[in-house]
Design an enzyme around this catalytic site. Structure first.
Site, PDB file in Angstrom:
ATOM      1  CD  GLU A   1      43.480  21.292  -1.378  1.00 41.32           C
ATOM      2  OE1 GLU A   1      44.410  21.193  -0.442  1.00 41.32           O
ATOM      3  OE2 GLU A   1      43.326  22.268  -1.716  1.00 41.32           O
TER       4      GLU A   1
ATOM      5  CD  GLU B   1      10.742  52.597 -33.551  1.00 39.92           C
ATOM      6  OE1 GLU B   1       9.636  52.389 -32.459  1.00 39.92           O
ATOM      7  OE2 GLU B   1      10.410  52.316 -34.626  1.00 39.92           O
TER       8      GLU B   1
ATOM      9  CB  SER C   1       7.339  52.259 -48.571  1.00 37.07           C
ATOM     10  OG  SER C   1       7.843  52.355 -47.210  1.00 37.07           O
TER      11      SER C   1
ATOM     12  CD  GLU D   1      10.386  49.405 -46.926  1.00 37.63           C
ATOM     13  OE1 GLU D   1       9.986  50.213 -47.780  1.00 37.63           O
ATOM     14  OE2 GLU D   1       9.832  49.950 -45.621  1.00 37.63           O
TER      15      GLU D   1
ATOM     16  CG  ASP E   1      11.599  54.850 -46.197  1.00 39.73           C
ATOM     17  OD1 ASP E   1      10.613  54.030 -46.352  1.00 39.73           O
ATOM     18  OD2 ASP E   1      11.487  56.133 -46.019  1.00 39.73           O
TER      19      ASP E   1
ATOM     20  CG  ASP F   1       5.087  50.526 -35.279  1.00 40.34           C
ATOM     21  OD1 ASP F   1       6.232  50.009 -34.944  1.00 40.34           O
ATOM     22  OD2 ASP F   1       4.899  51.532 -35.769  1.00 40.34           O
TER      23      ASP F   1
ATOM     24  CB  ILE G   1      29.838  52.949 -28.423  1.00 40.94           C
ATOM     25  CG1 ILE G   1      28.434  53.684 -28.610  1.00 40.94           C
ATOM     26  CG2 ILE G   1      30.062  52.202 -29.576  1.00 40.94           C
ATOM     27  CD1 ILE G   1      27.370  52.453 -28.786  1.00 40.94           C
TER      28      ILE G   1
ATOM     29  CG  ASP H   1      38.700  54.805 -19.633  1.00 40.30           C
ATOM     30  OD1 ASP H   1      39.348  55.809 -19.732  1.00 40.30           O
ATOM     31  OD2 ASP H   1      37.861  54.333 -19.238  1.00 40.30           O
TER      32      ASP H   1
ATOM     33  CG  HIS I   1      44.377  25.436  -3.899  1.00 42.34           C
ATOM     34  ND1 HIS I   1      44.977  24.630  -2.748  1.00 42.34           N
ATOM     35  CD2 HIS I   1      44.441  26.663  -2.965  1.00 42.34           C
ATOM     36  CE1 HIS I   1      45.600  25.284  -1.848  1.00 42.34           C
ATOM     37  NE2 HIS I   1      44.888  26.523  -1.848  1.00 42.34           N
ATOM     38  CG  ASN I   2      41.782  25.808  -0.588  1.00 40.90           C
ATOM     39  OD1 ASN I   2      42.310  24.860  -0.312  1.00 40.90           O
ATOM     40  ND2 ASN I   2      42.283  27.171  -0.449  1.00 40.90           N
TER      41      ASN I   2
END
Length: 777
Positions: free
Chosen positions: A373, A197, A224, A233, A222, A190, A671, A728, A343-344
């Site tokens: 090659e 969102e 409004s 906005e 915001d 919309d 994240i 990690d 190579h190759n």
């Protein structure tokens, strides 16, 4: 130590009113056009909303995808409203990310039957209706046939325009990038954004913002007061989100109270940056190039927006823009250059059972490769073939590879290409090889010495522009023209590693035909017996091939002698045959001793290929890099194992990163926790790596402010690699992006590092922001 710090890997804060929803129509069903949608703002910024070709791509086309003679399926392809990606239909719906490809990942778009697939399987479709989309990395080509020639042309032209605009925009407009996600986060389409969102948008762009802070920012925009952001906005929210406090701080340090930079103030900044030859005229030119506000531009003033545009441009990047074109002396002998080598080359995967393809040569040339090659074997019907002998790799015709060389060798670089022949053919098929080389390559093939007075002296890359050299075995001039068995001295070492063959096959493979011998003019394959001085010095046109283990042994045991050898003659180094998965070795060790042809498996991504790309990134990416003076002088005393005391201090302050990519796009809550590692690759005494701490849950705008310092003994050989990883605590860190470049091409001061993926594709707009200082003493 980082490894000693424990934390819960994926603990995420609770989200207000229900879980965030990520809109899936982007991939599971193609989005319809609509000028009101936020996604079209990206195309508007590119200036392409009214372009007829792009509009046709937005509507979509039913194109026939061609994979074999029997697999030729019609599929719907449609440009998405972000202008950055193309949605395509699949028979079986898959994850959203598997229904799109990105424009920035395209390496080339070819018209007609200009791919191996279309040449073999596209005969039923006129060339005017066909196109091939070639991607970076290992992704297979997309061979397509349109219903009409005009429709095919619309896609060829449209993709060319999109790629050109993306290159022009580069990192300069993060709004374009974030608007692509805005459309996806607007779950009910919309054009208004609820807080739910907005939270979805934040996770899409890789930031897990504190709920209280996110909601406060939401409410401040915001105006409004209806719990929805729309129009201006949304733009205000994005402006606040994309703020760069560290750039504002630098800007205000030089601009003073009026908050604009005059040309003299900008000049002061440039001088502090260490810009060579900074002048007031140059500062004025930067204002006219990057300032967006016309009034400020007329008064020769730069606003914060213009300053940010400048720092995100190629002129504000870590790579010296002067080094992106050919700037080195190209008139020295070939032995004085590092030469990008494969190579190759024919393999697209492992050397055990992977497919062989002429496309692998096209891709190598597109990456600046200048030595490829050709592993040549006896084929049926009198036609030599190329494949990895005694394995299950597929086979391709020698003549098709030579045709690919003819068609693609000089699309990126005009400098000479070397065909390294590993010859296992008998005399008859060797003669066929020679005939194909002469017939297909024509005048581009070097068949005789350029200087008849000094036929064995190596010419320069400049003298050999647009020419193809053959590296192969050479018959002694006085011997029989019928071909003969070579002595051990004349065999290349590469053949020592082959599996045992039948006696007759081995005998045939050791012969050389006069027709093929005649084509080895400046690259005569010769076994390296000794580095000690001999009564008859070796000729510069003799080339030795060594596997990585033997090259390392020479570097370790005869460092300076090997360097002197490489100042005069070419040496090719190749991976051990034991690397069954086509893994690579570090090329840096070989460059340290002056080896020119350091051959790598181009089809295998990793830090080794990052180093290769970094080494050949400069000098116009032409595939030739002039070696440092210490590796070119015939009487040099340089030894990479004993480089002397430190001569340079490199100090890098890692400040921030921007818009790092999500590693798992299918999981909204995933994240990254980024850290930055700086690696030094050079002589052994210089090699080092240091890293920052990680930043928890922020891939959008993480801040570090940490300083890393390195002492360097042979700075002229150093490559600097910037790596971003997702930390990690329980498993190895995940790769996010990297950028590698020579120290001598690294600019000082505040700089942006534009990150690349594993396959070398741009991760735009992902950047690192750093401060660099180089002290030489």
């Amino acid at each position: 130590m980082l490894c000693g710090r424990w934390r819960s890997r994926r603990r995420r804060p609770e989200e207000p009113p229900g879980p965030a929803q990520v809109a899936t129509p982007v991939a599971l069903a193609p989005p319809d056009g609509g000028s009101r949608r936020p996604g079209l703002r990206a195309l508007k910024k590119m200036g392409l909303t009214e372009d007829e070709d792009v509009r046709a791509m937005l509507r979509g086309s039913r194109l026939r995808k061609i994979r074999s003679r029997t697999w030729q399926k019609e599929r719907l392809y449609r440009l998405q409203e972000d202008g950055l990606s193309v949605w395509f239909q699949r028979r079986i719906p898959r994850a959203p990310s598997q229904h799109i490809f990105f424009v920035q990942h395209i390496e080339a778009v070819r018209e007609g039957h200009q791919s191996e697939g279309l040449r073999r399987f596209g005969g039923a479709f006129p060339p005017a209706r066909c196109l091939t989309i070639a991607f970076r990395g290992r992704r297979k080509n997309l061979d397509l046939a349109a219903a009409t020639a005009e429709e095919a042309q619309r896609w060829v032209r449209g993709l060319a325009k999109l790629r050109a605009r993306l290159d022009a925009m580069s990192q300069r407009d993060a709004h374009t990038w974030i608007h692509a996600y805005l459309h996806r986060a607007d779950s009910d389409q919309d054009s208004k954004m609820s807080f739910k969102e907005i939270k979805s948008l934040l996770r899409m762009v890789n930031v897990d913002m504190n709920d209280m802070y996110a909601y406060r920012l939401f409410k401040e925009c915001d105006h409004s007061n209806n719990e929805r952001l729309e129009g201006a906005e949304i733009e205000e929210f994005l402006r606040r989100l994309l703020k760069r406090p560290e750039l504002e701080e630098i800007f205000h340090r030089y601009s003073g109270e009026d908050r604009v930079l005059s040309a003299p103030e900008l000049l002061e900044f440039l001088e502090d940056q260490g810009e060579d030859g900074a002048t007031l005229a140059h500062a004025q030119q930067l204002i006219h190039t990057y300032e967006l506000n016309e009034t400020a531009k007329q008064h020769e003033l730069m606003t914060l927006d213009g300053f940010m545009m400048y720092l995100l441009s190629p002129e504000g990047a870590a790579l010296d823009p002067a080094h992106t074109s050919v700037f080195q002396d190209m008139d020295q002998p070939l032995s004085h250059y590092f030469i990008s080598s494969s190579h190759n080359t024919y393999l697209t995967d492992s050397q055990i059972g992977g497919p062989s393809s002429t496309e692998a040569y096209v891709r190598a040339f597109a990456q600046g490769c200048r030595c490829v090659e050709l592993d040549c074997w006896e084929g049926p019907g009198g036609e030599p073939i190329i494949y990895h002998g005694h394995t299950l790799t597929s086979k391709i015709l020698f003549r098709d590879v030579v045709q690919a060389v003819h068609d693609h060798a000089f699309t990126l670089s005009p400098y000479p290409v070397i065909l390294s022949l590993e010859n296992h053919c008998g005399l008859e098929q060797q003669a066929v090889m020679a005939r194909h080389l002469r017939t297909i390559l024509g005048d581009t093939l070097v068949t005789q010495a350029l200087d008849a007075q000094n036929p064995e002296e190596l010419p320069s890359p400049e003298q050999l522009k647009g020419r193809v050299l053959v590296k192969g075995k050479k018959l002694p001039a006085a011997r029989s023209e019928d071909g003969r068995i070579l002595s051990d001295q004349e065999e290349e070492e590469e053949e020592e590693e082959e599996e045992p063959e039948a006696t007759e096959q081995r005998r045939r493979a050791k012969q050389i035909s006069p027709e093929l011998s005649a084509l080895a003019v400046y690259c005569c394959a010769t076994r390296l017996r000794t580095l000690r001085p001999t009564p008859v010095p070796p000729q510069p046109c003799q080339v030795s091939s060594l596997n990585e283990r033997k090259a390392k042994k020479l570097i370790r045991e005869a460092g300076n002698s090997f360097v002197r050898h490489n100042a005069r003659q070419l040496t090719r180094v190749y991976p051990l045959g034991l690397r069954m998965n086509s893994a690579n070795y570090s090329p840096q060790e070989m460059w340290n001793s002056g080896c020119q042809l350091v051959a790598l498996n181009f089809q295998t991504p990793g830090y080794e290929m990052d180093l290769n790309a970094g080494r050949f990134l400069v000098n116009g990416q032409c595939g030739y890099i002039l070696k440092p003076a210490c590796l070119r002088q015939p009487d040099t005393t340089f030894d990479p194992e004993c480089p002397g005391p430190p001569r340079t201090t490199l100090t890098i302050q890692v400040l921030t990163a921007q818009q790092l990519p999500k590693l798992n796009t299918e999981k909204p809550n995933s994240i990254v926790d980024p850290l930055v590692r700086v690696e030094i690759h050079g002589v052994p005494a210089d090699c080092a790596r240091k890293e920052t701490n990680y930043v928890l849950n922020n891939g959008f705008n993480p801040r570090w402010g940490q300083t890393l310092q390195f002492q360097l003994r042979a700075p002229e050989l150093v490559l600097v690699r910037f790596v971003v990883e997702d930390y990690d605590t329980t498993s190895p860190n995940d790769f996010v992006g990297q950028f590698t470049l020579p120290l001598n091409s690294l600019k000082q001061g505040y700089r942006h590092i534009h990150l690349l993926s594993k396959d070398g594709a741009s991760l735009s707009p992902a950047t690192l922001f750093v401060h660099i200082r180089i002290q030489r003493f």
